[in-house]
Design a protein around this motif. Sequence first.
Motif, PDB file in Angstrom:
ATOM      1  N   LEU A 232       0.898  -4.826 -10.930  1.00  0.00           N
ATOM      2  CA  LEU A 232       2.491  -4.479 -10.078  1.00  0.00           C
ATOM      3  C   LEU A 232       2.507  -5.868 -10.131  1.00  0.00           C
ATOM      4  N   ARG A 233       2.320  -7.238  -9.417  1.00  0.00           N
ATOM      5  CA  ARG A 233       3.778  -8.292  -9.899  1.00  0.00           C
ATOM      6  C   ARG A 233       3.976  -8.412 -10.613  1.00  0.00           C
ATOM      7  N   GLU A 234       2.924  -7.680 -12.146  1.00  0.00           N
ATOM      8  CA  GLU A 234       5.115  -8.131 -13.288  1.00  0.00           C
ATOM      9  C   GLU A 234       5.547  -7.391 -13.258  1.00  0.00           C
ATOM     10  N   LYS A 235       4.954  -5.804 -12.532  1.00  0.00           N
ATOM     11  CA  LYS A 235       6.525  -5.325 -12.064  1.00  0.00           C
ATOM     12  C   LYS A 235       7.298  -5.752 -10.782  1.00  0.00           C
ATOM     13  N   GLY A 236       7.206  -6.513 -10.403  1.00  0.00           N
ATOM     14  CA  GLY A 236       7.643  -6.947  -9.311  1.00  0.00           C
ATOM     15  C   GLY A 236       7.078  -6.419  -8.210  1.00  0.00           C
ATOM     16  N   CYS A 237       6.370  -6.283  -7.287  1.00  0.00           N
ATOM     17  CA  CYS A 237       5.792  -5.745  -6.578  1.00  0.00           C
ATOM     18  C   CYS A 237       5.032  -6.919  -5.332  1.00  0.00           C
ATOM     19  N   ARG A 238       5.236  -6.304  -4.053  1.00  0.00           N
ATOM     20  CA  ARG A 238       4.368  -7.981  -3.497  1.00  0.00           C
ATOM     21  C   ARG A 238       3.195  -6.557  -3.354  1.00  0.00           C
ATOM     22  N   ILE A 239       2.000  -8.143  -2.922  1.00  0.00           N
ATOM     23  CA  ILE A 239       1.336  -6.943  -2.623  1.00  0.00           C
ATOM     24  C   ILE A 239       0.487  -8.044  -1.227  1.00  0.00           C
ATOM     25  N   THR A 240       0.487  -6.749  -0.822  1.00  0.00           N
ATOM     26  CA  THR A 240       1.102  -6.860   0.695  1.00  0.00           C
ATOM     27  C   THR A 240      -0.775  -6.087   1.063  1.00  0.00           C
ATOM     28  N   LYS A 241      -1.509  -6.166   2.537  1.00  0.00           N
ATOM     29  CA  LYS A 241      -2.444  -6.409   2.471  1.00  0.00           C
ATOM     30  C   LYS A 241      -2.905  -4.789   2.745  1.00  0.00           C
ATOM     31  N   GLN A 242      -1.914  -3.691   3.207  1.00  0.00           N
ATOM     32  CA  GLN A 242      -1.850  -2.920   3.538  1.00  0.00           C
ATOM     33  C   GLN A 242      -2.180  -2.156   1.803  1.00  0.00           C
ATOM     34  N   ARG A 243      -1.346  -2.547   1.183  1.00  0.00           N
ATOM     35  CA  ARG A 243      -1.328  -2.114  -0.735  1.00  0.00           C
ATOM     36  C   ARG A 243      -2.562  -2.430  -1.151  1.00  0.00           C
ATOM     37  N   LEU A 244      -3.470  -3.760  -0.767  1.00  0.00           N
ATOM     38  CA  LEU A 244      -4.459  -3.640  -1.397  1.00  0.00           C
ATOM     39  C   LEU A 244      -6.035  -2.619  -0.456  1.00  0.00           C
ATOM     40  N   MET A 245      -5.295  -2.583   0.552  1.00  0.00           N
ATOM     41  CA  MET A 245      -6.322  -1.414   1.479  1.00  0.00           C
ATOM     42  C   MET A 245      -6.234  -0.830   0.971  1.00  0.00           C
ATOM     43  N   LEU A 246      -4.627   0.092   0.259  1.00  0.00           N
ATOM     44  CA  LEU A 246      -5.666   1.988  -0.305  1.00  0.00           C
ATOM     45  C   LEU A 246      -5.361   1.596  -2.066  1.00  0.00           C
ATOM     46  N   ILE A 247      -5.400  -0.139  -2.332  1.00  0.00           N
ATOM     47  CA  ILE A 247      -5.780   0.314  -3.550  1.00  0.00           C
ATOM     48  C   ILE A 247      -7.096   0.577  -3.482  1.00  0.00           C
ATOM     49  N   ASP A 248      -8.254  -0.319  -2.670  1.00  0.00           N
ATOM     50  CA  ASP A 248     -10.528   0.018  -2.590  1.00  0.00           C
ATOM     51  C   ASP A 248     -10.698   1.039  -1.879  1.00  0.00           C
ATOM     52  N   ILE A 249      -9.507   1.554  -1.250  1.00  0.00           N
ATOM     53  CA  ILE A 249      -9.246   3.075  -1.142  1.00  0.00           C
ATOM     54  C   ILE A 249      -9.206   3.840  -1.951  1.00  0.00           C
ATOM     55  N   ILE A 250      -8.426   4.718  -2.689  1.00  0.00           N
ATOM     56  CA  ILE A 250      -8.423   5.333  -3.843  1.00  0.00           C
ATOM     57  C   ILE A 250      -9.817   4.634  -4.853  1.00  0.00           C
ATOM     58  N   LEU A 251      -9.723   2.974  -5.262  1.00  0.00           N
ATOM     59  CA  LEU A 251     -11.644   2.828  -5.698  1.00  0.00           C
ATOM     60  C   LEU A 251     -12.491   3.135  -5.587  1.00  0.00           C
ATOM     61  N   GLU A 252     -12.626   3.568  -4.705  1.00  0.00           N
ATOM     62  CA  GLU A 252     -13.671   3.217  -3.576  1.00  0.00           C
ATOM     63  C   GLU A 252     -13.807   5.746  -3.479  1.00  0.00           C
ATOM     64  N   GLU A 253     -13.119   5.774  -3.223  1.00  0.00           N
ATOM     65  CA  GLU A 253     -13.376   7.126  -3.108  1.00  0.00           C
ATOM     66  C   GLU A 253     -13.071   8.478  -3.811  1.00  0.00           C
ATOM     67  N   GLU A 254     -13.081   9.184  -3.600  1.00  0.00           N
ATOM     68  CA  GLU A 254     -12.393  10.558  -4.465  1.00  0.00           C
ATOM     69  C   GLU A 254     -11.677  11.032  -3.480  1.00  0.00           C
ATOM     70  N   CYS A 255     -10.409  10.919  -3.914  1.00  0.00           N
ATOM     71  CA  CYS A 255      -9.599  11.348  -2.701  1.00  0.00           C
ATOM     72  C   CYS A 255      -9.161  12.739  -2.990  1.00  0.00           C
ATOM     73  N   GLN A 256      -8.472  13.401  -1.922  1.00  0.00           N
ATOM     74  CA  GLN A 256      -7.230  14.895  -3.004  1.00  0.00           C
ATOM     75  C   GLN A 256      -6.264  15.096  -2.791  1.00  0.00           C
ATOM     76  N   SER A 257      -6.363  14.669  -1.878  1.00  0.00           N
ATOM     77  CA  SER A 257      -4.201  13.928  -1.666  1.00  0.00           C
ATOM     78  C   SER A 257      -4.151  12.409  -0.659  1.00  0.00           C
ATOM     79  N   CYS A 258      -2.927  12.729  -0.780  1.00  0.00           N
ATOM     80  CA  CYS A 258      -2.317  11.204   0.046  1.00  0.00           C
ATOM     81  C   CYS A 258      -2.670  11.695   0.806  1.00  0.00           C
ATOM     82  N   LYS A 259      -2.763  12.544   2.198  1.00  0.00           N
ATOM     83  CA  LYS A 259      -3.060  13.073   3.259  1.00  0.00           C
ATOM     84  C   LYS A 259      -4.305  12.291   3.615  1.00  0.00           C
TER      85      LYS A 259
END
Length: 151
Positions: free
Chosen positions: A22-49
């Motif tokens: 993400l950094r290489e692509k120029g994205c800022r790494i915010t606390k919210q983005r880190l939290m979302l990455i953690d949720i996706i890594l730790e859970e099996e989510c069926q949707s964005c909702k």
Amino acid sequence: MNKEVRNYRRTKMQKEHIVETLREKGCRITKQRLMLIDIILEEECQSCKEIYYKAVKADAKIGTATVYRMVNTLEEIGAITRNSMYQIACARECEIEDACTVELDDDTIYHLSAKKWNTVVREGLKACGYMDTQNIRAVTVRQCECAGEFS
């Protein structure tokens, strides 16, 4: 090494790789983005909702647009695939132990590591003449209407 420690190391390595990309692509790494990455890594989510509902429990200020943008960004960089659920995609060097389970009609079950699964698919594609020197980016398997049987 027990399974929890292996899973923690795998998840941490994946998160670090995703953040670096993400950094290489120029994205800022915010606390919210880190939290979302953690949720996706730790859970099996069926949707964005579903991701949003889990995220809003940790941060009531997060918006649905933030979740959708992050999911799209992760998909664009190849970190996740969107088939029946959001899961982090495995590269050839991935260390996940039970990445794939194959069940045969004689009730034989094989649990393949991510490396082994990648090797099986790559060698099968080569043997059938579908690929030469390319690398596999992602494999999507959808449940078929014929009771899930492969012939």
